[in-house]
Design a protein around this motif. Structure first.
Motif: not given
Length: 79
Positions: A24-25, A27-28, A31, A45-46
């Motif tokens: 998730r990190t 992905e953040a 992004w 959500e990230l």
């Protein structure tokens, strides 16, 4: 893609608080650079924008991914 990256991520520490979810990190971080948005605009959500920003800075300094394939363990810059 995550199957290739996951082995490079550090394991949770034996003592202390667990790491934030690595997938998730990352992905953040992706992004943020994909959208060219400020860290504070990171969708909830990230995860926490502070965690993502701190991790991105550590990766940039070569201190977060543990063993660098070209330098060996513990040889990150800035130490």
């Amino acid at each position: 893609m995550w199957d290739l990256i996951e082995p490079l991520m550090p394991a949770d520490p034996v003592r202390g608080r667990r790491w934030a979810d690595h997938c998730r990190t990352l992905e953040a971080i992706a992004w943020k650079y994909r959208t060219c948005s400020p860290w504070r605009d990171l969708p909830g959500e990230l995860g926490s924008f502070r965690t993502a920003r701190k991790t991105a800075a550590q990766v940039d300094r070569g201190r977060h991914l543990g063993t660098h394939p070209c330098r060996g363990p513990g040889s990150g810059r800035g130490r």
